[in-house]
Design an enzyme around this catalytic site. Structure first.
Site, PDB file in Angstrom:
ATOM      1  N   LYS A 150       0.860  -1.179   0.000  1.00  0.00           N
ATOM      2  CA  LYS A 150       0.000   0.000   0.000  1.00  0.00           C
ATOM      3  C   LYS A 150       0.901   1.235   0.000  1.00  0.00           C
ATOM      4  O   LYS A 150       1.467   1.611   1.020  1.00  0.00           O
ATOM      5  CB  LYS A 150      -0.909   0.045   1.225  1.00  0.00           C
ATOM      6  N   ASN A 191       3.688   8.543  13.977  1.00  0.00           N
ATOM      7  CA  ASN A 191       3.538   7.849  15.257  1.00  0.00           C
ATOM      8  C   ASN A 191       2.076   7.552  15.578  1.00  0.00           C
ATOM      9  O   ASN A 191       1.746   6.484  16.103  1.00  0.00           O
ATOM     10  CB  ASN A 191       4.139   8.695  16.382  1.00  0.00           C
ATOM     11  N   GLU A 207       8.433   1.891  11.659  1.00  0.00           N
ATOM     12  CA  GLU A 207       9.397   2.998  11.688  1.00  0.00           C
ATOM     13  C   GLU A 207       8.588   4.278  11.642  1.00  0.00           C
ATOM     14  O   GLU A 207       7.838   4.510  10.687  1.00  0.00           O
ATOM     15  CB  GLU A 207      10.362   2.922  10.510  1.00  0.00           C
ATOM     16  N   CYS A 256      12.608  11.363   7.935  1.00  0.00           N
ATOM     17  CA  CYS A 256      12.647  11.047   9.359  1.00  0.00           C
ATOM     18  C   CYS A 256      14.037  11.236   9.937  1.00  0.00           C
ATOM     19  O   CYS A 256      14.188  11.417  11.152  1.00  0.00           O
ATOM     20  CB  CYS A 256      12.141   9.629   9.602  1.00  0.00           C
ATOM     21  N   GLU A 267       8.070  16.679  16.225  1.00  0.00           N
ATOM     22  CA  GLU A 267       8.464  16.528  14.824  1.00  0.00           C
ATOM     23  C   GLU A 267       7.641  17.466  13.947  1.00  0.00           C
ATOM     24  O   GLU A 267       6.412  17.466  14.006  1.00  0.00           O
ATOM     25  CB  GLU A 267       8.263  15.079  14.368  1.00  0.00           C
TER      26      GLU A 267
END
Length: 489
Positions: free
Chosen positions: A173, A228, A248, A282, A381
């Site tokens: 996906k 997250n 991750e 990231c 972030e």
């Protein structure tokens, strides 16, 4: 260009009123493609195809599976500029960076092709007489791969290549923002000789396609890269049904700058880490912790570098930084810049949408100084070209600041003192450490991943990446005709 979903070796247009609209973030007037979203039913169809194809693919010898992956590397190398141009159009990164990403994916294909000859276990001594013991690694079945938009070629490659060479069938996906690059990967695998049904691409929403993958009892392995919020929920759901899961997720990566370092080298590395790929990776450098008197000189150099960065369409050869990927990310970047101002950080440069680029999602390279560890721009972030500079009195305090956030992906230190390097390596809470280089980067033969809120499950890439997609089996063969084993109850 093929569009839609790729199921059982065929391109398929789902019967859906919901549309994927693939738009160039550098110029939203450039619509790359529009096609129907796949549904949960379409996803089940792909699982059916993969489950059937797995039975034949698992029996294909590992070296032969590796040769297919090697052919894919050759095909991708032939099409490198085509893939890079498509990636630039739909994701926004500059062509040079996109081309580098394609080459990284080719390295990953080559590494994993060789893994077809290395899918072995171990022979180990048994405590019993006349008993031969060993381990083998076997494929697990249909694996679900959920990839993000920021590396739309490299991440699907580093997930799919080890899964395929290990003998699994794949359901990928891709992010809805970058389906065309995933489509080109399907074309490459098809030309390389992947059998029908072994590699499938299903393009649709997380609520339909993603949830079906996560909840399906027929998918024993799920590999996810993304936010997250989504990853934490996904992990709980998939793990609760017994699936093998790796996630991750976010990063908030710090660079520590010591007084004895080469300040010019450090400033260039921080610039590349903070503003390369528009800060949308990231591993991006989002925090700088300067020690002693270095901060003032460092900030001056960072300001100079940031002001020289040319912002625009990644297809223009003289551009250094492209747009944010979409309107949502663009607004997030600008909102965090306002948060930084409100928190009392000093805006050194940037902070606005640049003038004259009205049809894209552009943000100026932005540097904040006088940032403290309690500020949101230091802790959260952002995933954009926003850099925060803080001060620390010594290495101990700098490590404390670096470790004070929830994330633990990567970090770097600039110093000539080997004692400080070794102490930093031991005490900093991350999965990857760099010394005198940017926080970004990874290599096919080295494990990639983080700790804390950044990652759960096993590392990706390298030998660990292949092992994740296999089941370990231990074998005992007694050849004496009698047990020979002392049973302990």
């Amino acid at each position: 260009m093929q569009t839609g979903s790729y199921i059982n070796g065929e391109w398929y247009q789902p019967n859906s009123e919901r549309q994927i609209r693939n738009v160039n973030p550098a110029d939203t007037r450039d619509v790359i493609a529009e096609f129907p979203m796949a549904s949960a039913e379409d996803t089940e169809r792909a699982i059916d195809a993969a489950a059937e194809a797995f039975q034949g693919w698992r029996k294909t010898p590992g070296p032969e599976r590796g040769r297919v992956i090697w052919r894919a590397a050759d095909i991708a190398r032939r099409r490198v500029d085509e893939i890079a141009e498509m990636m630039t159009r739909e994701e926004g990164k500059i062509f040079k960076e996109a081309r580098g990403e394609v080459l990284k994916g080719i390295s990953l294909l080559e590494y994993n092709a060789g893994a077809g000859y290395r899918l072995g276990g171990k022979t180990l001594p048994s405590e019993a007489r006349d008993t031969f013991t060993y381990t083998i690694r076997q494929p697990m079945g249909v694996v679900g791969l959920i990839a993000p938009w920021n590396f739309p070629w490299a991440i699907p490659v580093w997930k799919s290549a080890p899964a395929l060479v290990a003998g699994n069938a794949v359901l990928l996906k891709p992010a809805s923002l970058t389906p065309a690059t995933a489509g080109l990967l399907a074309e490459v695998y098809e030309e390389a000789g992947i059998p029908k049904g072994v590699f499938n691409v299903v393009v649709g929403s997380g609520g339909d396609v993603g949830e079906t993958i996560v909840n399906s009892g027929r998918i024993p392995v799920v590999s996810f890269t993304g936010s997250n919020e989504i990853g934490s929920d996904l992990y709980v759901k998939a793990a609760s049904r017994g699936a093998k899961v790796t996630c991750e997720m976010g990063g908030k990566n710090a660079v520590i700058v010591m007084p004895d370092c080469d300040l010019d080298k450090a400033a260039v590395a921080i610039r590349d880490g903070a503003f390369g790929s528009t800060g949308q990776r990231c591993t991006a450098t989002s925090r700088v912790i300067a020690i002693g008197d270095t901060r003032g000189e460092l900030v001056a150099r960072l300001e100079e570098h940031a002001k020289k960065i040319r912002v625009g369409s990644g297809l223009d050869a003289d551009v250094d930084m492209g747009p944010a990927v979409d309107e949502g990310q663009w607004k997030t970047d600008l909102e965090y810049i306002e948060i930084g101002k409100q928190e009392g950080a000093r805006l050194v440069t940037g902070g606005n949408a640049p003038e004259g680029l009205d049809h894209g999602y552009y943000v100026e390279p932005t540097v904040f100084d006088d940032v403290t560890p309690d500020m949101r721009i230091f802790r959260e972030e952002i995933f954009g070209p926003v850099l925060s500079v803080a001060a620390a009195s010594d290495l101990e305090e700098a490590i404390q600041f670096a470790n004070s956030v929830d994330f633990g992906l990567t970090t770097s230190i600039f110093t000539q003192d080997v004692d400080k390097v070794m102490r930093f390596v031991e005490e900093v809470e991350v999965g990857m450490v760099h010394v005198n280089e940017p926080t970004i980067g990874g290599e096919a033969q080295l494990p990639f991943g983080g700790i804390k809120a950044t990652g759960v499950g096993e590392r990706e890439m390298s030998e660990e990446g292949v092992n994740f997609f296999t089941e370990l089996k231990t074998v005992f063969i007694n050849y004496s005709g009698q047990s020979g084993r002392l049973m302990i109850r």
